[in-house]
Design a protein around this motif. Structure first.
Motif, PDB file in Angstrom:
ATOM      1  N   GLY A   5      -8.333  -9.664  11.557  1.00 35.79           N
ATOM      2  CA  GLY A   5      -7.152 -10.487  11.290  1.00 35.79           C
ATOM      3  C   GLY A   5      -6.033  -9.906  10.444  1.00 35.79           C
ATOM      4  N   TYR A   6      -6.017  -8.608  10.213  1.00 36.42           N
ATOM      5  CA  TYR A   6      -4.964  -8.027   9.369  1.00 36.42           C
ATOM      6  C   TYR A   6      -3.626  -8.030  10.100  1.00 36.42           C
ATOM      7  CZ  TYR A   6      -4.692  -5.488   4.966  1.00 36.42           C
ATOM      8  OH  TYR A   6      -4.477  -5.139   3.651  1.00 36.42           O
ATOM      9  N   PRO A   7      -2.544  -8.493   9.464  1.00 37.10           N
ATOM     10  CA  PRO A   7      -1.233  -8.432  10.134  1.00 37.10           C
ATOM     11  C   PRO A   7      -0.856  -6.977  10.414  1.00 37.10           C
ATOM     12  CG  PRO A   7      -1.148  -9.789   8.139  1.00 37.10           C
ATOM     13  CD  PRO A   7      -2.475  -9.109   8.137  1.00 37.10           C
ATOM     14  N   ILE A   8      -0.360  -6.707  11.616  1.00 37.59           N
ATOM     15  CA  ILE A   8      -0.154  -5.326  12.064  1.00 37.59           C
ATOM     16  C   ILE A   8       0.881  -4.582  11.211  1.00 37.59           C
ATOM     17  CG2 ILE A   8       1.494  -5.938  13.904  1.00 37.59           C
ATOM     18  CD1 ILE A   8      -1.298  -3.399  14.421  1.00 37.59           C
ATOM     19  N   GLU A   9       1.970  -5.263  10.807  1.00 42.30           N
ATOM     20  CA  GLU A   9       3.008  -4.559  10.018  1.00 42.30           C
ATOM     21  C   GLU A   9       2.454  -4.098   8.679  1.00 42.30           C
ATOM     22  OE1 GLU A   9       3.642  -7.400  11.602  1.00 42.30           O
ATOM     23  OE2 GLU A   9       5.283  -6.878  12.995  1.00 42.30           O
ATOM     24  N   LYS A  10       1.713  -5.002   8.042  1.00 41.03           N
ATOM     25  CA  LYS A  10       1.115  -4.697   6.736  1.00 41.03           C
ATOM     26  C   LYS A  10       0.090  -3.567   6.894  1.00 41.03           C
ATOM     27  CE  LYS A  10       0.145  -8.188   3.153  1.00 41.03           C
ATOM     28  NZ  LYS A  10      -0.669  -7.481   2.224  1.00 41.03           N
ATOM     29  N   ALA A  11      -0.730  -3.670   7.916  1.00 39.06           N
ATOM     30  CA  ALA A  11      -1.772  -2.658   8.144  1.00 39.06           C
ATOM     31  C   ALA A  11      -1.148  -1.283   8.409  1.00 39.06           C
ATOM     32  CB  ALA A  11      -2.656  -3.065   9.321  1.00 39.06           C
ATOM     33  N   ALA A  12      -0.029  -1.259   9.125  1.00 43.05           N
ATOM     34  CA  ALA A  12       0.630   0.011   9.436  1.00 43.05           C
ATOM     35  C   ALA A  12       1.148   0.668   8.155  1.00 43.05           C
ATOM     36  CB  ALA A  12       1.779  -0.230  10.417  1.00 43.05           C
ATOM     37  N   ARG A  13       1.750  -0.125   7.291  1.00 36.68           N
ATOM     38  CA  ARG A  13       2.261   0.430   6.017  1.00 36.68           C
ATOM     39  C   ARG A  13       1.129   0.984   5.174  1.00 36.68           C
ATOM     40  NH1 ARG A  13       5.861  -3.791   5.805  1.00 36.68           N
ATOM     41  NH2 ARG A  13       4.495  -5.028   4.483  1.00 36.68           N
ATOM     42  N   VAL A  14       0.037   0.215   5.061  1.00 35.27           N
ATOM     43  CA  VAL A  14      -1.106   0.648   4.252  1.00 35.27           C
ATOM     44  C   VAL A  14      -1.691   1.942   4.815  1.00 35.27           C
ATOM     45  CG1 VAL A  14      -3.476   0.063   3.576  1.00 35.27           C
ATOM     46  CG2 VAL A  14      -1.673  -1.673   3.439  1.00 35.27           C
ATOM     47  N   ALA A  15      -1.827   2.002   6.140  1.00 35.21           N
ATOM     48  CA  ALA A  15      -2.415   3.184   6.777  1.00 35.21           C
ATOM     49  C   ALA A  15      -1.561   4.422   6.524  1.00 35.21           C
ATOM     50  CB  ALA A  15      -2.555   2.938   8.285  1.00 35.21           C
ATOM     51  N   VAL A  16      -0.263   4.308   6.768  1.00 35.33           N
ATOM     52  CA  VAL A  16       0.632   5.458   6.601  1.00 35.33           C
ATOM     53  C   VAL A  16       0.673   5.892   5.135  1.00 35.33           C
ATOM     54  CG1 VAL A  16       3.062   6.163   6.717  1.00 35.33           C
ATOM     55  CG2 VAL A  16       2.002   5.003   8.665  1.00 35.33           C
ATOM     56  N   ASP A  17       0.775   4.944   4.217  1.00 41.71           N
ATOM     57  CA  ASP A  17       0.800   5.284   2.783  1.00 41.71           C
ATOM     58  C   ASP A  17      -0.473   6.002   2.377  1.00 41.71           C
ATOM     59  OD1 ASP A  17       3.239   4.124   2.554  1.00 41.71           O
ATOM     60  OD2 ASP A  17       2.575   2.369   1.403  1.00 41.71           O
ATOM     61  N   LEU A  72       2.032   0.135  18.820  1.00 40.26           N
ATOM     62  CA  LEU A  72       2.530   1.514  18.721  1.00 40.26           C
ATOM     63  C   LEU A  72       3.915   1.524  18.070  1.00 40.26           C
ATOM     64  CD1 LEU A  72       2.406   4.555  19.407  1.00 40.26           C
ATOM     65  CD2 LEU A  72       3.397   3.982  21.635  1.00 40.26           C
ATOM     66  N   ALA A  73       4.785   0.608  18.498  1.00 41.77           N
ATOM     67  CA  ALA A  73       6.148   0.563  17.940  1.00 41.77           C
ATOM     68  C   ALA A  73       6.109   0.262  16.440  1.00 41.77           C
ATOM     69  CB  ALA A  73       6.976  -0.492  18.679  1.00 41.77           C
ATOM     70  N   VAL A  74       5.208  -0.624  16.030  1.00 31.39           N
ATOM     71  CA  VAL A  74       5.104  -0.985  14.613  1.00 31.39           C
ATOM     72  C   VAL A  74       4.624   0.220  13.788  1.00 31.39           C
ATOM     73  CG1 VAL A  74       3.832  -2.428  12.970  1.00 31.39           C
ATOM     74  CG2 VAL A  74       4.710  -3.435  15.080  1.00 31.39           C
ATOM     75  N   PHE A  75       3.631   0.923  14.285  1.00 32.73           N
ATOM     76  CA  PHE A  75       3.115   2.093  13.551  1.00 32.73           C
ATOM     77  C   PHE A  75       4.151   3.221  13.526  1.00 32.73           C
ATOM     78  CE2 PHE A  75      -1.336   2.166  12.000  1.00 32.73           C
ATOM     79  CZ  PHE A  75      -1.632   0.826  12.158  1.00 32.73           C
ATOM     80  N   ARG A  76       4.854   3.434  14.623  1.00 36.62           N
ATOM     81  CA  ARG A  76       5.890   4.492  14.650  1.00 36.62           C
ATOM     82  C   ARG A  76       6.957   4.203  13.603  1.00 36.62           C
ATOM     83  NH1 ARG A  76       6.138   6.361  20.603  1.00 36.62           N
ATOM     84  NH2 ARG A  76       4.579   8.015  20.425  1.00 36.62           N
ATOM     85  N   LYS A  77       7.322   2.917  13.494  1.00 36.81           N
ATOM     86  CA  LYS A  77       8.352   2.528  12.532  1.00 36.81           C
ATOM     87  C   LYS A  77       7.864   2.800  11.101  1.00 36.81           C
ATOM     88  CE  LYS A  77      11.298  -1.399  11.532  1.00 36.81           C
ATOM     89  NZ  LYS A  77      11.324  -2.854  11.574  1.00 36.81           N
ATOM     90  N   ALA A  78       6.617   2.429  10.832  1.00 38.34           N
ATOM     91  CA  ALA A  78       6.059   2.655   9.489  1.00 38.34           C
ATOM     92  C   ALA A  78       6.000   4.151   9.181  1.00 38.34           C
ATOM     93  CB  ALA A  78       4.665   2.037   9.396  1.00 38.34           C
ATOM     94  N   LEU A  79       5.646   4.944  10.169  1.00 44.94           N
ATOM     95  CA  LEU A  79       5.537   6.393   9.971  1.00 44.94           C
ATOM     96  C   LEU A  79       6.919   6.996   9.721  1.00 44.94           C
ATOM     97  CD1 LEU A  79       3.605   8.765   9.908  1.00 44.94           C
ATOM     98  CD2 LEU A  79       3.830   8.952  12.379  1.00 44.94           C
ATOM     99  N   ASN A  80       7.898   6.552  10.472  1.00 49.15           N
ATOM    100  CA  ASN A  80       9.248   7.091  10.279  1.00 49.15           C
ATOM    101  C   ASN A  80       9.834   6.643   8.946  1.00 49.15           C
ATOM    102  OD1 ASN A  80       9.124   8.456  12.672  1.00 49.15           O
ATOM    103  ND2 ASN A  80      10.023   6.779  13.864  1.00 49.15           N
TER     104      ASN A  80
END
Ligand code: AR6
Length: 175
Positions: free
Chosen positions: A124-136, A161-169
């Motif tokens: 249940g982790y929100p994808i935007e939050k999870a992407a930021r945590v992962a990239v950080d 994919l789009a959410v993770f790409r955004k967090a990475l960029n």
């Protein structure tokens, strides 16, 4: 740090044949489940669950390593992500998954590792939050890695994919 490549792709974590290790979004008992754990265990075959028996249970944020058995990858690193809103502090526990998996791969001398979006399905982790945590978490540990050179984030859907790409960029690294 020497160069660490971080990339995001859409795909199936159980079909990343060019990676030395893949990460399982496991359950505490390290048994087959749905989603990532289902795909990995069915591709690996029953020997994977047998090898996991002696390593379980694991705690949120922890990572353990096994062979890949029927998978194209020599190693699987199993992480237990936090159940969102239940296992706290969630961000720290999710970050620990990425940190601990990377350090474990590095200690083993592995050069490449592919992650799914841990905790963003059943847990249940929100994808935007999870992407930021992962990239950080990946970027924070990058300087300590001596053998890992390639990190791949494998997202199941184009939206993720789009959410993770955004967090990475936003984090300023390539990908
Ligand atoms: N390849 C890549 N990503 C996938 C795949 C796949 N084959 N299948 C699903 N995803 P989840 P969790 C995505 O539920 O949230 C299991 O039953 C999915 O869309 O696999 O950490 C275990 O046994 C989502 O974005 O992992 C545990 O009990 C992400 O991978 C529990 O679920 C993670 O979804 C773990 O839950």
């Amino acid at each position: 740090m020497a160069d660490l490549t971080i990339e995001c792709v859409q795909g199936d974590i159980a079909n990343q044949p060019d990676m030395e290790s893949i990460v399982n979004a496991a359950n505490a008992r390290l048994m087959p489940g749905s989603g990532v754990a289902g795909a990995i265990h069915s591709a690996a075959g029953p020997e994977l669950a047998r090898e996991c028996e002696s390593l379980a249970p694991i705690a949120p944020g922890q990572a353990v390593i096994t062979g890949g058995h029927g998978l194209p990858n020599p190693y699987v690193i199993h992480c237990l992500g936090p159940v969102y809103g239940v296992d706290k502090p969630s961000d720290e526990l999710l970050g620990n998954c990425y940190r601990n998996a990377l350090m474990l791969a590095d200690r083993k001398g592995l050069t490449s590792i592919a992650f799914p979006a841990i905790s963003t399905g059943v847990f249940g982790y929100p994808i935007e939050k999870a992407a930021r945590v992962a990239v950080d978490a990946i970027q924070a540990v990058a300087g300590k890695l001596t053998s890992v050179r390639r990190v791949r984030l494998v997202l199941f859907s184009d939206q993720d994919l789009a959410v993770f790409r955004k967090a990475l960029n936003a984090g300023g690294t390539s990908g």
